[in-house]
Design a protein around this motif. Structure first.
Motif, PDB file in Angstrom:
ATOM      1  N   MET A  33       0.932  -1.251   0.023  1.00 36.54           N
ATOM      2  CA  MET A  33      -0.116  -0.159  -0.049  1.00 36.54           C
ATOM      3  C   MET A  33       0.930   1.166   0.186  1.00 36.54           C
ATOM      4  N   PRO A  34       0.671   2.310  -0.811  1.00 37.59           N
ATOM      5  CA  PRO A  34       1.582   3.428  -0.864  1.00 37.59           C
ATOM      6  C   PRO A  34       1.131   4.479   0.036  1.00 37.59           C
ATOM      7  N   PRO A  35       1.994   5.284   0.627  1.00 36.37           N
ATOM      8  CA  PRO A  35       1.687   6.146   1.585  1.00 36.37           C
ATOM      9  C   PRO A  35       0.991   7.210   1.084  1.00 36.37           C
ATOM     10  N   ASN A  36       0.108   7.690   1.875  1.00 31.33           N
ATOM     11  CA  ASN A  36      -0.974   8.865   1.638  1.00 31.33           C
ATOM     12  C   ASN A  36      -0.131  10.050   0.928  1.00 31.33           C
ATOM     13  N   VAL A  37      -0.851  10.601  -0.107  1.00 30.59           N
ATOM     14  CA  VAL A  37      -0.324  11.573  -0.698  1.00 30.59           C
ATOM     15  C   VAL A  37      -1.186  12.812  -0.451  1.00 30.59           C
ATOM     16  N   SER A  38      -0.571  14.011  -0.243  1.00 27.42           N
ATOM     17  CA  SER A  38      -1.121  15.267   0.348  1.00 27.42           C
ATOM     18  C   SER A  38      -0.920  16.301  -0.641  1.00 27.42           C
ATOM     19  N   GLY A  39      -0.252  15.892  -1.928  1.00 28.13           N
ATOM     20  CA  GLY A  39       0.272  16.885  -2.786  1.00 28.13           C
ATOM     21  C   GLY A  39      -1.248  17.485  -3.385  1.00 28.13           C
ATOM     22  N   PRO A  40      -0.869  18.022  -4.812  1.00 33.82           N
ATOM     23  CA  PRO A  40      -2.143  18.391  -5.465  1.00 33.82           C
ATOM     24  C   PRO A  40      -3.334  17.751  -5.797  1.00 33.82           C
ATOM     25  N   GLN A  41      -4.492  18.036  -5.647  1.00 34.06           N
ATOM     26  CA  GLN A  41      -5.711  17.084  -5.674  1.00 34.06           C
ATOM     27  C   GLN A  41      -6.785  17.768  -6.359  1.00 34.06           C
ATOM     28  N   SER A  42      -7.642  17.160  -6.730  1.00 37.84           N
ATOM     29  CA  SER A  42      -8.619  17.756  -7.808  1.00 37.84           C
ATOM     30  C   SER A  42      -9.824  18.125  -7.059  1.00 37.84           C
ATOM     31  N   VAL A  54      -8.301  12.182 -12.531  1.00 43.85           N
ATOM     32  CA  VAL A  54      -7.229  11.408 -12.302  1.00 43.85           C
ATOM     33  C   VAL A  54      -5.837  11.851 -12.665  1.00 43.85           C
ATOM     34  N   SER A  55      -5.600  12.540 -13.431  1.00 43.65           N
ATOM     35  CA  SER A  55      -4.383  13.484 -13.503  1.00 43.65           C
ATOM     36  C   SER A  55      -3.876  14.324 -12.701  1.00 43.65           C
ATOM     37  N   LEU A  56      -5.133  15.097 -12.103  1.00 43.95           N
ATOM     38  CA  LEU A  56      -4.676  15.920 -10.968  1.00 43.95           C
ATOM     39  C   LEU A  56      -4.354  15.132  -9.655  1.00 43.95           C
ATOM     40  N   LEU A  57      -5.005  13.963  -9.524  1.00 46.89           N
ATOM     41  CA  LEU A  57      -4.804  13.012  -8.150  1.00 46.89           C
ATOM     42  C   LEU A  57      -3.177  12.438  -8.583  1.00 46.89           C
ATOM     43  N   LEU A  58      -2.910  12.346  -9.664  1.00 44.12           N
ATOM     44  CA  LEU A  58      -1.513  11.832 -10.063  1.00 44.12           C
ATOM     45  C   LEU A  58      -0.467  12.888 -10.157  1.00 44.12           C
ATOM     46  N   ALA A  59      -0.761  14.036  -9.693  1.00 48.81           N
ATOM     47  CA  ALA A  59       0.146  15.291 -10.156  1.00 48.81           C
ATOM     48  C   ALA A  59       1.551  15.189  -9.732  1.00 48.81           C
ATOM     49  N   GLY A  60       1.826  14.216  -8.587  1.00 47.92           N
ATOM     50  CA  GLY A  60       3.118  13.838  -8.485  1.00 47.92           C
ATOM     51  C   GLY A  60       3.845  13.401  -9.157  1.00 47.92           C
ATOM     52  N   ASP A 109       4.898  12.486 -15.472  1.00 52.83           N
ATOM     53  CA  ASP A 109       3.735  12.618 -16.634  1.00 52.83           C
ATOM     54  C   ASP A 109       2.338  11.879 -16.118  1.00 52.83           C
ATOM     55  N   PRO A 110       1.781  12.914 -15.229  1.00 48.52           N
ATOM     56  CA  PRO A 110       0.364  12.678 -14.652  1.00 48.52           C
ATOM     57  C   PRO A 110      -0.554  12.371 -15.886  1.00 48.52           C
ATOM     58  N   ALA A 111      -0.687  13.044 -16.844  1.00 46.99           N
ATOM     59  CA  ALA A 111      -1.479  12.832 -17.785  1.00 46.99           C
ATOM     60  C   ALA A 111      -1.484  11.489 -18.696  1.00 46.99           C
ATOM     61  N   ALA A 112      -0.298  10.930 -18.975  1.00 43.30           N
ATOM     62  CA  ALA A 112      -0.164   9.760 -19.457  1.00 43.30           C
ATOM     63  C   ALA A 112      -0.615   8.536 -18.464  1.00 43.30           C
ATOM     64  N   ALA A 113      -0.304   8.837 -17.316  1.00 36.88           N
ATOM     65  CA  ALA A 113      -0.460   7.766 -16.088  1.00 36.88           C
ATOM     66  C   ALA A 113      -2.146   7.714 -16.125  1.00 36.88           C
ATOM     67  N   LEU A 133       0.535   3.202  -9.587  1.00 44.77           N
ATOM     68  CA  LEU A 133       0.725   4.549 -10.187  1.00 44.77           C
ATOM     69  C   LEU A 133       0.867   5.692  -9.312  1.00 44.77           C
ATOM     70  N   LEU A 134       0.480   5.733  -8.179  1.00 46.03           N
ATOM     71  CA  LEU A 134       0.296   6.856  -7.163  1.00 46.03           C
ATOM     72  C   LEU A 134       1.966   7.212  -7.097  1.00 46.03           C
ATOM     73  N   PRO A 135       2.214   8.554  -6.911  1.00 42.11           N
ATOM     74  CA  PRO A 135       3.593   8.824  -6.510  1.00 42.11           C
ATOM     75  C   PRO A 135       3.918   8.390  -5.284  1.00 42.11           C
TER      76      PRO A 135
END
Length: 213
Positions: free
Chosen positions: A1-10, A162-168, A171-175, A211-213
């Motif tokens: 399980m990846p760590p929680n991410v608190s960066g840019p969110q949608s 989804v791109s915003l949730l993967l902003a870290g 290339d979040p758009a491709a992910a 895929l999460l940062p």
């Protein structure tokens, strides 16, 4: 399980303007046009449920709705257009929940936006619930022509969210495209028949975690 991410969110206290612009909105139309639209969509929903999407002709929908074939074709074009129109209300509900609803699917209370990873998993679960409940309709709307899925307005909303949730990621758009590819209706139709809905859901969550940062 990846760590929680608190960066840019949608989603946050104020949803991003770009998502607000991409969300589906009800059509503006004259009263008689609105009545015809409701009659057509109600008739199509009944026929699709009784006969399956592939077993219903546009002529049958026009007859059941009591409208002329010309009216039907001008308004909706073909079965894919009908399917897309029937899905609009469901898509609007999911989009509103993402923009304004309780966490973790939505932003929750002001100042308490959940981690991006939690929001992404909640989106996948909610989207799969919607997709599995309307799989035949979504498949028709996405496969009417080559690349139809990617021209649908709803796809642009899901992809940006989804791109915003993967902003870290680099290339979040491709992910985001990679993750959403696993949610294509034609793919899900084939894979569910082989592995079942729960294994499909688990595999999609695992892909999101990877895929999460």
């Amino acid at each position: 399980m990846p760590p929680n991410v608190s960066g840019p969110q949608s989603a946050c206290a104020t949803p991003p303007a770009e998502l607000l612009e991409l969300r589906a909105t009800p059509p503006r139309e004259r009263a008689d046009a609105a009545r015809n639209r409701v009659a057509v969509l109600e008739a199509a929903a009944v026929l699709f449920r009784e006969r399956g999407v592939d077993g219903v002709s546009m002529d049958a929908v026009a007859a059941a709705a009591g409208v002329g074939k010309g009216t039907l074709f001008r308004r909706f074009g073909d079965r894919a257009g009908l399917a897309t129109a029937l899905l609009d209300e469901q898509e609007r509900g999911l989009q509103e929940a993402i923009l304004f609803g309780p966490a973790p699917l939505g932003p929750g209370a002001a100042g308490q936006s959940p981690p991006a990873g939690d929001r992404l998993r909640a989106f996948l679960d909610a989207y799969l619930d919607y997709l599995l409940a309307h799989l035949d309709l979504v498949r028709v709307s996405e496969t009417a022509t080559s690349g139809a899925r990617y021209r649908i307005g709803a796809y642009r909303f899901w992809h940006r969210h989804v791109s915003l949730l993967l902003a870290g990621r680099p290339d979040p758009a491709a992910a985001a495209h990679t993750l959403l590819a696993a949610l294509g209706a034609e793919h899900v139709t084939a894979v569910r028949a082989e592995i079942g809905a729960e294994r499909l859901r688990t595999a999609t969550r695992q892909l999101a975690d990877a895929l999460l940062p």
